[in-house]
Motif scaffolding. Sequence first.
Motif, PDB file in Angstrom:
ATOM      1  N   SER A  68       0.833  -1.205   0.000  1.00 15.46           N
ATOM      2  CA  SER A  68       0.000   0.000   0.000  1.00 15.46           C
ATOM      3  C   SER A  68       0.866   1.253   0.000  1.00 15.46           C
ATOM      4  O   SER A  68       1.987   1.252   0.493  1.00 15.46           O
ATOM      5  CB  SER A  68      -0.930   0.000   1.212  1.00 15.46           C
ATOM      6  OG  SER A  68      -0.179   0.068   2.409  1.00 15.46           O
ATOM      7  N   GLN A  70       0.355   5.952  -0.562  1.00 10.37           N
ATOM      8  CA  GLN A  70      -0.444   7.122  -0.901  1.00 10.37           C
ATOM      9  C   GLN A  70       0.340   7.938  -1.911  1.00 10.37           C
ATOM     10  O   GLN A  70       1.512   8.280  -1.686  1.00 10.37           O
ATOM     11  CB  GLN A  70      -0.761   7.964   0.331  1.00 10.37           C
ATOM     12  CG  GLN A  70      -1.714   9.103   0.014  1.00 10.37           C
ATOM     13  CD  GLN A  70      -2.291   9.748   1.250  1.00 10.37           C
ATOM     14  OE1 GLN A  70      -1.702   9.694   2.323  1.00 10.37           O
ATOM     15  NE2 GLN A  70      -3.438  10.365   1.098  1.00 10.37           N
ATOM     16  N   THR A  76      -5.025   6.982  -2.834  1.00 10.47           N
ATOM     17  CA  THR A  76      -4.518   5.844  -2.066  1.00 10.47           C
ATOM     18  C   THR A  76      -4.608   4.577  -2.903  1.00 10.47           C
ATOM     19  O   THR A  76      -5.541   4.396  -3.698  1.00 10.47           O
ATOM     20  CB  THR A  76      -5.294   5.649  -0.751  1.00 10.47           C
ATOM     21  OG1 THR A  76      -6.682   5.440  -1.054  1.00 10.47           O
ATOM     22  CG2 THR A  76      -5.139   6.856   0.160  1.00 10.47           C
TER      23      THR A  76
END
Length: 116
Positions: A68, A70, A76
């Motif tokens: 993950s 941003q 995101t």
Amino acid sequence: MSMHDKTLLPTFAGRSFQVEYEGLSAHNVYSADARSVRYAIVSGPYAGASGEAACQWQQIADDVYVISWQEADGATVVHVDDFTAGHSQAFFTATNLTFYRMQGPLTELAPQESAL
């Protein structure tokens, strides 16, 4: 490799990949320490978006990782990438809060193929 042993680097560390989703294609280049990703959307409505972001990852099965980050514009991204099977599933929230669920092939790029 233990899923909990962060001293070992993940499969994707120091490598570049292309993801192909319906209507969107992107290049992701992971740092050698797997702590950051350089990304470039190469086709689709967000084509031209690129940048570098800190990323976090967790191994969830053999050669399968949740990754993950941003993006610079606030979007995101969460990937579930199977590097053996060559499959990516992604969840992406754009800055306008549109939420995308995408899946498609994941292929390794030669260094000169990366759009970055």
